[in-house]
Design a protein around this motif. Structure first.
Motif, PDB file in Angstrom:
ATOM      1  N   HIS A   1     -83.002  43.700 -18.115  1.00  0.00           N
ATOM      2  CA  HIS A   1     -83.970  43.001 -18.613  1.00  0.00           C
ATOM      3  C   HIS A   1     -85.387  43.477 -17.993  1.00  0.00           C
ATOM      4  O   HIS A   1     -85.414  44.586 -16.946  1.00  0.00           O
ATOM      5  N   ILE A   2     -86.626  42.993 -18.510  1.00  0.00           N
ATOM      6  CA  ILE A   2     -87.898  43.462 -17.935  1.00  0.00           C
ATOM      7  C   ILE A   2     -88.573  42.414 -17.379  1.00  0.00           C
ATOM      8  O   ILE A   2     -88.835  41.486 -18.287  1.00  0.00           O
ATOM      9  N   THR A   3     -88.706  42.338 -16.026  1.00  0.00           N
ATOM     10  CA  THR A   3     -89.304  41.236 -15.600  1.00  0.00           C
ATOM     11  C   THR A   3     -90.844  41.372 -15.951  1.00  0.00           C
ATOM     12  O   THR A   3     -91.583  42.037 -15.839  1.00  0.00           O
ATOM     13  N   LEU A   4     -91.425  39.998 -16.315  1.00  0.00           N
ATOM     14  CA  LEU A   4     -92.721  39.950 -16.549  1.00  0.00           C
ATOM     15  C   LEU A   4     -93.481  39.135 -15.456  1.00  0.00           C
ATOM     16  O   LEU A   4     -94.568  39.877 -15.097  1.00  0.00           O
ATOM     17  N   ARG A   5     -92.780  38.151 -15.006  1.00  0.00           N
ATOM     18  CA  ARG A   5     -93.603  37.408 -13.782  1.00  0.00           C
ATOM     19  C   ARG A   5     -92.617  36.752 -12.974  1.00  0.00           C
ATOM     20  O   ARG A   5     -91.880  35.859 -13.369  1.00  0.00           O
ATOM     21  N   PHE A   6     -92.640  37.342 -11.694  1.00  0.00           N
ATOM     22  CA  PHE A   6     -91.491  36.504 -10.740  1.00  0.00           C
ATOM     23  C   PHE A   6     -92.177  35.325 -10.236  1.00  0.00           C
ATOM     24  O   PHE A   6     -93.302  35.270  -9.799  1.00  0.00           O
ATOM     25  N   ILE A   7     -91.733  34.172 -10.164  1.00  0.00           N
ATOM     26  CA  ILE A   7     -91.990  32.937 -10.005  1.00  0.00           C
ATOM     27  C   ILE A   7     -91.280  32.433  -8.532  1.00  0.00           C
ATOM     28  O   ILE A   7     -92.306  31.781  -7.667  1.00  0.00           O
ATOM     29  N   GLY A   8     -90.112  32.515  -8.481  1.00  0.00           N
ATOM     30  CA  GLY A   8     -89.552  32.295  -7.144  1.00  0.00           C
ATOM     31  C   GLY A   8     -88.893  30.879  -7.154  1.00  0.00           C
ATOM     32  O   GLY A   8     -88.775  30.404  -8.215  1.00  0.00           O
ATOM     33  N   ASP A   9     -88.718  30.358  -5.966  1.00  0.00           N
ATOM     34  CA  ASP A   9     -87.961  29.071  -5.978  1.00  0.00           C
ATOM     35  C   ASP A   9     -89.090  28.033  -6.088  1.00  0.00           C
ATOM     36  O   ASP A   9     -90.096  28.038  -5.291  1.00  0.00           O
ATOM     37  N   VAL A  10     -89.075  27.223  -6.997  1.00  0.00           N
ATOM     38  CA  VAL A  10     -89.878  25.923  -7.081  1.00  0.00           C
ATOM     39  C   VAL A  10     -89.451  24.665  -7.411  1.00  0.00           C
ATOM     40  O   VAL A  10     -88.191  24.789  -7.613  1.00  0.00           O
ATOM     41  N   GLU A  11     -90.100  23.631  -7.168  1.00  0.00           N
ATOM     42  CA  GLU A  11     -89.368  22.114  -7.418  1.00  0.00           C
ATOM     43  C   GLU A  11     -89.415  22.052  -8.722  1.00  0.00           C
ATOM     44  O   GLU A  11     -89.957  22.594  -9.616  1.00  0.00           O
ATOM     45  N   GLY A  12     -88.662  20.917  -9.062  1.00  0.00           N
ATOM     46  CA  GLY A  12     -88.292  20.638 -10.602  1.00  0.00           C
ATOM     47  C   GLY A  12     -89.717  20.266 -11.318  1.00  0.00           C
ATOM     48  O   GLY A  12     -89.654  20.887 -12.343  1.00  0.00           O
ATOM     49  N   HIS A  13     -90.581  19.741 -10.782  1.00  0.00           N
ATOM     50  CA  HIS A  13     -91.641  19.286 -11.383  1.00  0.00           C
ATOM     51  C   HIS A  13     -92.445  20.468 -11.987  1.00  0.00           C
ATOM     52  O   HIS A  13     -93.193  20.575 -12.798  1.00  0.00           O
ATOM     53  N   VAL A  14     -92.497  21.335 -10.831  1.00  0.00           N
ATOM     54  CA  VAL A  14     -93.201  22.634 -10.978  1.00  0.00           C
ATOM     55  C   VAL A  14     -92.874  23.234 -12.075  1.00  0.00           C
ATOM     56  O   VAL A  14     -93.472  23.828 -13.042  1.00  0.00           O
ATOM     57  N   ALA A  15     -91.367  23.450 -12.221  1.00  0.00           N
ATOM     58  CA  ALA A  15     -90.876  24.328 -13.361  1.00  0.00           C
ATOM     59  C   ALA A  15     -91.039  23.763 -14.583  1.00  0.00           C
ATOM     60  O   ALA A  15     -91.026  24.374 -15.303  1.00  0.00           O
ATOM     61  N   ASP A  16     -91.131  22.373 -14.725  1.00  0.00           N
ATOM     62  CA  ASP A  16     -91.542  21.743 -15.926  1.00  0.00           C
ATOM     63  C   ASP A  16     -92.859  22.117 -16.287  1.00  0.00           C
ATOM     64  O   ASP A  16     -93.133  22.311 -17.221  1.00  0.00           O
ATOM     65  N   GLU A  17     -93.823  22.176 -15.434  1.00  0.00           N
ATOM     66  CA  GLU A  17     -95.171  22.482 -15.861  1.00  0.00           C
ATOM     67  C   GLU A  17     -95.106  23.687 -15.956  1.00  0.00           C
ATOM     68  O   GLU A  17     -96.012  24.226 -17.085  1.00  0.00           O
ATOM     69  N   ILE A  18     -94.504  24.851 -15.451  1.00  0.00           N
ATOM     70  CA  ILE A  18     -94.323  26.209 -16.011  1.00  0.00           C
ATOM     71  C   ILE A  18     -93.823  26.350 -17.593  1.00  0.00           C
ATOM     72  O   ILE A  18     -94.492  27.096 -18.336  1.00  0.00           O
ATOM     73  N   VAL A  19     -92.845  25.435 -17.874  1.00  0.00           N
ATOM     74  CA  VAL A  19     -92.234  25.509 -18.941  1.00  0.00           C
ATOM     75  C   VAL A  19     -93.430  25.216 -20.108  1.00  0.00           C
ATOM     76  O   VAL A  19     -93.561  25.537 -21.231  1.00  0.00           O
TER      77      VAL A  19
END
Length: 208
Positions: free
Chosen positions: A41-59
């Motif tokens: 794959h080609i990584t665009l942006r590494f985000i790392g370990d995040v809480e569930g609500h932060v993952a939802d905001e990213i999505v």
């Protein structure tokens, strides 16, 4: 929590070409670990370990990206870690569309106050992880494969992937998929040329 990152998938044909670069490096056990083709794959942006609500905001933020599909070409083979090489990768030919997509993702991450990625964005596909290989052997490998290129392939979507904390290299899980705008945004994934490598079962011989 799994580690998150945004990425572009590699077409089946490009992944088959990349798989032919496997081999040619010999060292002690564990000194070379080739990435499985289905994990290219080609990584665009590494985000790392995040809480569930932060993952939802990213999505939700990534949902608002509205860009055209484009083509990419892989070109060249190089190494990360000039003083102590730690990985071999295939490069990506210059693409303003790719850079613009990645820059938009970076702005989204900044607005969400995610930690900045200290590394300069260098689009690439990791081929192998290295540990303690002689420099001369690596230099010979690179010189023999420096003219590597693939045919251009269509990029019609980007994805959010996750991985377990490890030394890298997969397995990866596709968590979310976003199509890029085009007359038929999914056509590239319905023909034989641009099926993502992650959806293709490689014959045993292709990865040797």
């Amino acid at each position: 929590m799994p580690r998150l990152f945004t990425a572009l998938e590699i077409s089946r044909d490009a992944a088959l070409s990349l798989s032919l670069l496997r081999g040619g490096l010999i060292g002690p056990k564990g000194s070379v670990r080739w990435i499985d083709p289905e994990n290219y794959h080609i990584t665009l942006r590494f985000i790392g370990d995040v809480e569930g609500h932060v993952a939802d905001e990213i999505v939700h933020a990534l949902d608002r990206i509205d860009r055209q599909s484009f083509t990419l070409q892989l070109a060249g083979v190089d190494v990360f870690g000039s003083k102590k090489p730690h990985s071999i990768y295939a490069g990506v030919a210059h693409s303003p569309d790719l850079l613009a997509l990645q820059a938009e993702m970076e702005r989204i991450c900044q607005r969400l106050r995610l930690p900045p990625d200290p590394r300069k964005f260098t689009p690439h596909v990791t081929l192998a992880r290295l540990k303690g290989l002689p420099d001369m052997q690596i230099a010979r490998y690179l010189s023999e494969r420096g003219n590597f290129t693939t045919l251009p392939f269509n990029v019609s979507r980007f994805v959010l992937m996750s991985s377990k904390e490890s030394t890298g290299g997969g397995p990866y899980v596709t968590e979310e998929v976003w199509p890029l705008r085009s007359a038929s945004f999914n056509a590239g994934f319905e023909n034989g040329q641009d099926i993502p490598a992650s959806n293709y079962h490689f014959p045993a011989g292709a990865a040797e």
